[in-house]
Design an enzyme around this catalytic site. Structure first.
Site, PDB file in Angstrom:
ATOM      1  N   ASP A  66       0.830  -1.203   0.000  1.00 35.39           N
ATOM      2  CA  ASP A  66       0.000   0.000   0.000  1.00 35.39           C
ATOM      3  C   ASP A  66       0.862   1.249   0.000  1.00 35.39           C
ATOM      4  OD1 ASP A  66      -2.102  -1.794   0.300  1.00 35.39           O
ATOM      5  OD2 ASP A  66      -3.083  -0.625   1.885  1.00 35.39           O
ATOM      6  N   CYS A 102      -8.416   4.916   1.138  1.00 37.70           N
ATOM      7  CA  CYS A 102      -9.087   4.707   2.430  1.00 37.70           C
ATOM      8  C   CYS A 102      -8.373   5.475   3.522  1.00 37.70           C
ATOM      9  CB  CYS A 102      -9.079   3.226   2.817  1.00 37.70           C
ATOM     10  SG  CYS A 102      -9.830   2.100   1.601  1.00 37.70           S
ATOM     11  N   TYR A 131      -7.869 -14.177   4.189  1.00 35.97           N
ATOM     12  CA  TYR A 131      -6.614 -13.677   4.748  1.00 35.97           C
ATOM     13  C   TYR A 131      -6.749 -13.140   6.170  1.00 35.97           C
ATOM     14  CZ  TYR A 131      -8.761  -9.277   3.327  1.00 35.97           C
ATOM     15  OH  TYR A 131      -9.641  -8.236   3.167  1.00 35.97           O
ATOM     16  N   ASN A 162     -18.186  11.707   3.004  1.00 32.29           N
ATOM     17  CA  ASN A 162     -17.744  12.947   2.369  1.00 32.29           C
ATOM     18  C   ASN A 162     -17.786  14.045   3.419  1.00 32.29           C
ATOM     19  OD1 ASN A 162     -17.579  11.847  -0.213  1.00 32.29           O
ATOM     20  ND2 ASN A 162     -19.569  12.626  -0.866  1.00 32.29           N
ATOM     21  N   HIS A 187     -17.445   9.217  -0.621  1.00 33.58           N
ATOM     22  CA  HIS A 187     -16.454   8.710  -1.573  1.00 33.58           C
ATOM     23  C   HIS A 187     -15.106   8.368  -0.940  1.00 33.58           C
ATOM     24  CE1 HIS A 187     -19.419  10.597  -4.220  1.00 33.58           C
ATOM     25  NE2 HIS A 187     -18.996   9.739  -5.136  1.00 33.58           N
ATOM     26  N   GLU A 203      -3.994   0.490  -2.088  1.00 33.79           N
ATOM     27  CA  GLU A 203      -3.282  -0.657  -2.639  1.00 33.79           C
ATOM     28  C   GLU A 203      -2.629  -0.315  -3.981  1.00 33.79           C
ATOM     29  OE1 GLU A 203      -7.200  -2.179  -0.758  1.00 33.79           O
ATOM     30  OE2 GLU A 203      -6.587  -0.600  -2.171  1.00 33.79           O
TER      31      GLU A 203
END
Length: 222
Positions: free
Chosen positions: A38, A63, A95, A106, A147, A185
């Protein structure tokens, strides 16, 4: 300390120094976990250009990882715990035991919320809120859905979970930053899968960024 251990420890210290300067770093979790790298920023240092970099150079979800105490102060749940839908009934992961996802938000001063400017505003305001959770009326400042994906770190951080959410928040705390870190990522344009550690290291070298292994972070901060 062996040479490898010394090198790993030094990479963590370089990562902490970079975060204190507001610079992004690259964090690989583990080959036997997600196996992903990341791009990680302190949320308070994110600009529209940083959002564009995450879109173009990383390509994953943008994120904001919040510390557990901050998320609790804002009444931000683990999303799987509050979704009343059959799809959430069996949230099996290959995982890990659980997902870190909370709400999407937002900031209320954004328009659509998706532009680089809007997302940067939401992210930096999340960082400001995390720095003063008791002085923040979260619902008056943010709206959901939005978002920017919010992640809630495990209460014990790396003692409880070794995901990017916890790795990033642990690094931020060690750098004396508010517990609000951005993770995105890095994907491979050719394969569509996760960018390999070798390719991520090459990107870090080209861009003058610090690359650190999750195992080194756990050894140093876990």
């Amino acid at each position: 300390m062996t040479g490898d251990a010394s090198t790993a420890a030094a990479s963590v210290e370089r990562a902490l120094d970079a975060l204190r300067r507001g610079e992004p770093i690259l964090v690989h979790d583990a080959a036997d976990r997600e196996g992903e790298t990341d791009l990680v920023y302190p949320a308070g240092a994110v600009t529209p250009d940083a959002v564009a970099r995450m879109r173009n150079d990383a390509g994953g979800l943008v994120c904001v990882a919040l510390g557990d105490a901050v998320a609790a102060a804002f009444e931000l749940p683990y999303l799987q715990d509050v979704l009343d839908h059959p799809a959430a009934a069996d949230h099996e992961l290959g995982y890990d035991d659980r997902s870190s996802f909370s709400l999407t938000v937002n900031h209320r001063d954004t328009y659509t919320g998706i532009t680089d400017e809007d997302r940067a505003l939401t992210i930096t305001e999340l960082a400001a809120a995390a720095a003063d959770p008791q002085g923040t009326d979260f619902a008056s400042e943010f709206r959901a859905p939005g978002h920017v994906h919010v992640l809630r770190a495990a209460p014990g951080l790396l003692a409880d979970r070794e995901g990017h959410t916890e790795l990033a928040v642990a690094l931020g705390e060690a750098a004396d930053l508010p517990p609000a870190m951005v993770v995105c990522e890095m994907l491979d344009d050719d394969t569509g899968g996760a960018l390999s550690p070798a390719a991520a290291r090459s990107y870090a070298d080209r861009e003058g960024l610090v690359y650190v292994e999750g195992s080194a972070v756990i050894d140093r901060l876990g």
